[in-house]
Motif scaffolding. Structure first.
Motif, PDB file in Angstrom:
ATOM      1  N   ILE A 402     -27.908  34.353  16.375  1.00  0.00           N
ATOM      2  CA  ILE A 402     -28.474  34.445  15.031  1.00  0.00           C
ATOM      3  C   ILE A 402     -28.384  33.071  14.373  1.00  0.00           C
ATOM      4  O   ILE A 402     -27.294  32.499  14.260  1.00  0.00           O
ATOM      5  CB  ILE A 402     -27.731  35.485  14.177  1.00  0.00           C
ATOM      6  N   ALA A 403     -29.484  32.572  13.923  1.00  0.00           N
ATOM      7  CA  ALA A 403     -29.505  31.254  13.291  1.00  0.00           C
ATOM      8  C   ALA A 403     -28.886  31.325  11.901  1.00  0.00           C
ATOM      9  O   ALA A 403     -29.037  32.337  11.193  1.00  0.00           O
ATOM     10  CB  ALA A 403     -30.941  30.749  13.190  1.00  0.00           C
ATOM     11  N   PRO A 404     -28.211  30.248  11.469  1.00  0.00           N
ATOM     12  CA  PRO A 404     -27.642  30.207  10.113  1.00  0.00           C
ATOM     13  C   PRO A 404     -28.675  30.468   9.032  1.00  0.00           C
ATOM     14  O   PRO A 404     -28.357  31.019   7.973  1.00  0.00           O
ATOM     15  CB  PRO A 404     -27.080  28.785  10.020  1.00  0.00           C
ATOM     16  N   VAL A 405     -29.935  30.106   9.295  1.00  0.00           N
ATOM     17  CA  VAL A 405     -30.981  30.309   8.306  1.00  0.00           C
ATOM     18  C   VAL A 405     -31.222  31.800   8.040  1.00  0.00           C
ATOM     19  O   VAL A 405     -31.745  32.182   6.991  1.00  0.00           O
ATOM     20  CB  VAL A 405     -32.297  29.626   8.762  1.00  0.00           C
ATOM     21  N   VAL A 406     -30.798  32.650   8.991  1.00  0.00           N
ATOM     22  CA  VAL A 406     -30.911  34.099   8.804  1.00  0.00           C
ATOM     23  C   VAL A 406     -29.660  34.643   8.126  1.00  0.00           C
ATOM     24  O   VAL A 406     -29.727  35.513   7.247  1.00  0.00           O
ATOM     25  CB  VAL A 406     -31.141  34.808  10.158  1.00  0.00           C
ATOM     26  N   ILE A 407     -28.488  34.123   8.516  1.00  0.00           N
ATOM     27  CA  ILE A 407     -27.222  34.630   7.980  1.00  0.00           C
ATOM     28  C   ILE A 407     -27.024  34.237   6.514  1.00  0.00           C
ATOM     29  O   ILE A 407     -26.581  35.051   5.692  1.00  0.00           O
ATOM     30  CB  ILE A 407     -26.039  34.123   8.831  1.00  0.00           C
ATOM     31  N   ASP A 408     -27.366  32.992   6.170  1.00  0.00           N
ATOM     32  CA  ASP A 408     -27.104  32.486   4.828  1.00  0.00           C
ATOM     33  C   ASP A 408     -27.696  33.352   3.714  1.00  0.00           C
ATOM     34  O   ASP A 408     -27.013  33.667   2.725  1.00  0.00           O
ATOM     35  CB  ASP A 408     -27.607  31.041   4.699  1.00  0.00           C
ATOM     36  N   PRO A 409     -28.986  33.758   3.809  1.00  0.00           N
ATOM     37  CA  PRO A 409     -29.548  34.585   2.728  1.00  0.00           C
ATOM     38  C   PRO A 409     -28.859  35.943   2.592  1.00  0.00           C
ATOM     39  O   PRO A 409     -28.753  36.475   1.481  1.00  0.00           O
ATOM     40  CB  PRO A 409     -31.014  34.762   3.145  1.00  0.00           C
ATOM     41  N   ILE A 410     -28.403  36.504   3.724  1.00  0.00           N
ATOM     42  CA  ILE A 410     -27.716  37.799   3.663  1.00  0.00           C
ATOM     43  C   ILE A 410     -26.393  37.642   2.935  1.00  0.00           C
ATOM     44  O   ILE A 410     -26.019  38.466   2.081  1.00  0.00           O
ATOM     45  CB  ILE A 410     -27.505  38.368   5.082  1.00  0.00           C
ATOM     46  N   GLN A 411     -25.657  36.561   3.233  1.00  0.00           N
ATOM     47  CA  GLN A 411     -24.397  36.319   2.548  1.00  0.00           C
ATOM     48  C   GLN A 411     -24.608  36.081   1.049  1.00  0.00           C
ATOM     49  O   GLN A 411     -23.836  36.562   0.216  1.00  0.00           O
ATOM     50  CB  GLN A 411     -23.682  35.126   3.183  1.00  0.00           C
ATOM     51  N   THR A 440     -38.463  35.949  17.012  1.00  0.00           N
ATOM     52  CA  THR A 440     -38.865  34.586  17.400  1.00  0.00           C
ATOM     53  C   THR A 440     -37.964  33.973  18.473  1.00  0.00           C
ATOM     54  O   THR A 440     -38.278  32.927  19.017  1.00  0.00           O
ATOM     55  CB  THR A 440     -38.837  33.659  16.174  1.00  0.00           C
ATOM     56  N   ASN A 441     -36.846  34.631  18.786  1.00  0.00           N
ATOM     57  CA  ASN A 441     -35.861  34.078  19.722  1.00  0.00           C
ATOM     58  C   ASN A 441     -35.727  35.002  20.930  1.00  0.00           C
ATOM     59  O   ASN A 441     -35.164  36.102  20.815  1.00  0.00           O
ATOM     60  CB  ASN A 441     -34.509  33.928  19.006  1.00  0.00           C
ATOM     61  N   PRO A 442     -36.220  34.585  22.114  1.00  0.00           N
ATOM     62  CA  PRO A 442     -36.154  35.437  23.311  1.00  0.00           C
ATOM     63  C   PRO A 442     -34.718  35.810  23.693  1.00  0.00           C
ATOM     64  O   PRO A 442     -34.482  36.904  24.212  1.00  0.00           O
ATOM     65  CB  PRO A 442     -36.809  34.579  24.398  1.00  0.00           C
ATOM     66  N   THR A 443     -33.753  34.939  23.424  1.00  0.00           N
ATOM     67  CA  THR A 443     -32.365  35.244  23.762  1.00  0.00           C
ATOM     68  C   THR A 443     -31.836  36.364  22.874  1.00  0.00           C
ATOM     69  O   THR A 443     -31.142  37.281  23.339  1.00  0.00           O
ATOM     70  CB  THR A 443     -31.478  33.996  23.601  1.00  0.00           C
TER      71      THR A 443
END
Length: 488
Positions: A402-411, A440-443
């Motif tokens: 999970i990229a920080p750009v996804v986590i930051d808004p949730i926090q 967007t992330n295959p992993t």
């Protein structure tokens, strides 16, 4: 990998055949009291690996053309908004849930019985709702002296006051949303009314546990005591069966204590009691379908450990008494099992000691153990979940799913707008973040695909989990225990 110790296909065939035989023995009309969970029986699935949680329901479907379902609910439980502890819903809502499930499967539900009916307004409102769904609703009443004053109970002033439930099929399955609903009294009341009408009908009981043809202290039966520790159910040898047949069988205290009263009722209703013991009343064939006793024993020992940790946590929350914990400790000794047999306990405690913060560990179905620690971004359970998905997907541990750009808004949402002091993500939030990243992330997508492979895993947390984290694990089919310690 957990070994299968139970043959579910054999069970479906043998159980349905045995019920047919009991039906024939009573001349073609049988009231079958269904104790325990008719479906979603995850306790049975845990202690009898190979048993399908909906196995009993599948068995009834083999008799579908003969089966008629009658659902019983105590009117007082409707008034009190009584809750099913495992589902978190009221008994009346559960009746509607059962109704929908049975109808969706093609089982005929003819009626609902409101027992201990006293003109409660909420019960009458519920009746109107049921009638709007096309169901017949009947009333049964309190009977002075029930069950010991059999002369009064089996009379026009007793069962005679109850509504007669009109049934049209040969096998009437009487079920309920939970204990104390009045299933037995409903069956006996029907026998009384059928006898008055000249109809020969019988009664039998389907109760999965304790398993009558296993030893008293077999781990499966001890696990049942562990599951009902708060109800004071105690497994015991059936003295009536031993006297009648010279054979030892296992039953539990409430049925053994009630049997003489049932005999007296049967004698007054039918002229004679068709059974010589409480065990005789049962139709349970589960014990005959165990194919690997050692696998079943081990699964049951693990269940006793899980029940012990649950009791410790419930005691910490003030939900159960000291006596319940002591009973679980005694059952651990009877089963000859040590807490160290639950491997995730040691792994979680070790991780917590290393980090000085709450931690959690998971044993995957393959036997591999992964851990999760508390960080600034994630709670221990959320970190554990991601690490487990990485392990299942063969994803390198150092890769960020999970990229920080996804986590930051949730926090930011949690702290700035929803008033949470703790910015760390819970399991439900981390799964939402992972699903967004998977677009967007295959992993991350590969990790998401592993969720179904978590079923059957074991988790232990060094602190009591939040309701959210515990529910997410349960919905994923993961078995959870915790240390009896609140998060600091």
């Amino acid at each position: 990998m957990e070994k299968h110790g139970f043959d579910n296909a054999k069970y479906l065939q043998m159980q349905s055949q045995h019920i047919r035989q009991r039906l024939d023995a009573f001349g073609g009309k049988l009231y079958l009291e269904f104790g325990g969970k008719l479906f979603d029986d995850h306790h049975a699935a845990r202690v009898l690996p190979g048993f399908e949680p909906d196995g009993k329901l599948q068995m009834l479907l083999q008799l579908k053309d003969q089966v008629e379902m009658v659902i019983v609910i105590n009117a007082g439980d409707i008034e009190k908004n009584k809750i099913r502890g495992d589902l978190g819903i009221t008994y009346d809502r559960d009746v509607l849930r059962l109704l929908n499930i049975f109808r969706d499967l093609g089982l005929y539900v003819s009626s609902v019985v409101l027992t201990r009916f006293q003109e409660q307004n909420v019960a009458k409102a519920f009746q109107a709702r049921l009638e709007g769904l096309g169901l017949k609703v009947y009333h049964h009443f309190d009977i002075d002296g029930y069950p010991s004053d059999t002369a009064r109970v089996v009379s026009e002033d007793g069962f005679g006051r109850n509504d007669y439930i009109e049934t049209s099929r040969s096998l009437v399955v009487v079920t309920a949303p939970g204990p104390g609903s009045g299933k037995l009294a409903t069956c006996l009341s029907q026998l009384y009314h059928e006898h008055k009408r000249g109809v020969t009908a019988g009664y039998a009981k389907f109760e999965t546990f304790p398993i009558w043809n296993l030893p008293l202290n077999h781990p499966v039966n001890l696990a049942y005591e562990a599951a009902t520790a708060d109800l004071n159910d105690v497994n015991m040898l059936d003295p009536f069966h031993l006297e009648a047949y010279g054979t030892t069988t296992v039953n539990y205290n409430r049925d053994v204590e009630a049997f003489p009263v049932l005999v007296a009722m049967f004698e007054q209703i039918l002229g004679a009691c068709p059974y010589k013991s409480p065990t005789d009343m049962g139709v349970n064939m589960v014990g005959n379908c165990i194919v690997d006793d050692e696998a079943v024993k081990e699964a049951s020992r693990q269940e006793i450990i899980r029940r012990y940790y649950t009791a410790l946590c419930d005691h910490k929350k003030g939900k159960v008494s000291d006596e319940v914990v002591r009973k679980l400790e005694l059952l651990l000794k009877k089963a000859n099992v040590d807490l160290s047999a639950r491997k995730v306990v040691t792994a979680a405690l070790t991780k917590a000691e290393e980090t000085g913060l709450p931690a959690a560990a998971m044993e995957l179905p393959s036997g591999q153990i992964v851990t999760g620690k508390t960080s600034d971004l994630l709670g221990a359970s959320a970190a554990l979940l991601l690490n487990a998905l990485k392990a299942l997907g063969g994803i390198r541990d150092k890769l960020h799913l999970i990229a920080p750009v996804v986590i930051d808004p949730i926090q930011k949402l949690k702290v700035d707008y929803l008033g949470n002091r703790n910015p760390r993500l819970h399991t439900d939030e981390v799964l939402i973040a992972l699903s967004i990243s998977a677009a967007t992330n295959p992993t991350a997508e590969l990790a998401m695909e592993q969720l179904s492979n978590l079923r059957g895993s074991e988790v232990h947390s060094t602190v009591i989990l939040s309701e959210v984290d515990e529910m997410v694990f349960k919905r994923l089919g993961i078995r959870v225990t915790c240390e009896p310690k609140f998060k600091g």
